[in-house]
Design a protein around this motif. Structure first.
Motif, PDB file in Angstrom:
ATOM      1  N   ASN A   2       0.830  -1.204   0.000  1.00 20.96           N
ATOM      2  CA  ASN A   2       0.000   0.000   0.000  1.00 20.96           C
ATOM      3  C   ASN A   2       0.863   1.253   0.000  1.00 20.96           C
ATOM      4  N   VAL A   4      -0.148   4.091   1.386  1.00 24.52           N
ATOM      5  CA  VAL A   4      -0.331   4.632   2.730  1.00 24.52           C
ATOM      6  C   VAL A   4       0.111   3.583   3.737  1.00 24.52           C
ATOM      7  N   ASP A   5       0.895   4.003   4.728  1.00 26.03           N
ATOM      8  CA  ASP A   5       1.437   3.092   5.724  1.00 26.03           C
ATOM      9  C   ASP A   5       0.767   3.286   7.088  1.00 26.03           C
ATOM     10  N   TRP A   6       0.528   4.546   7.487  1.00 25.09           N
ATOM     11  CA  TRP A   6      -0.012   4.873   8.805  1.00 25.09           C
ATOM     12  C   TRP A   6      -0.679   6.238   8.739  1.00 25.09           C
ATOM     13  N   VAL A  50      -2.309  -1.215   6.325  1.00 31.08           N
ATOM     14  CA  VAL A  50      -2.456   0.186   6.694  1.00 31.08           C
ATOM     15  C   VAL A  50      -3.012   0.269   8.106  1.00 31.08           C
TER      16      VAL A  50
END
Length: 79
Positions: A2, A4-6, A50
């Motif tokens: 992804n 976005v990670d966090w 995520v």
């Protein structure tokens, strides 16, 4: 993987924000006070995936530009 990670959603009223997301999403947030002057409640997720949290900290304020999104990069990570 992804992009976005966090993510972190700042909250002025931590308990109210947690109750809102738990009720709206029908989930249980995982609460942790792992740092001084900071409260964090993580949304359930499986690693690798995520993740994110509601957070109350002195340096973060809820606002139109207040949500932090961390993007995944390979920098500093093994392939």
């Amino acid at each position: 993987m992804n992009a976005v990670d966090w993510f972190e959603i700042p909250a002025a009223n931590f308990e109210r924000a947690c109750a809102f997301y738990e009720s709206t999403l029908a989930i249980k947030l995982n609460t942790d006070n792992y740092m001084e002057n900071m409260q964090l409640a993580a949304f359930p997720y499986q690693h690798p995936g995520v993740g994110g949290a509601v957070i109350k900290a002195d340096h973060l304020q809820p606002s139109a530009s207040g949500t932090l999104v961390y993007l995944y990069t390979r920098v500093g990570r093994a392939p």
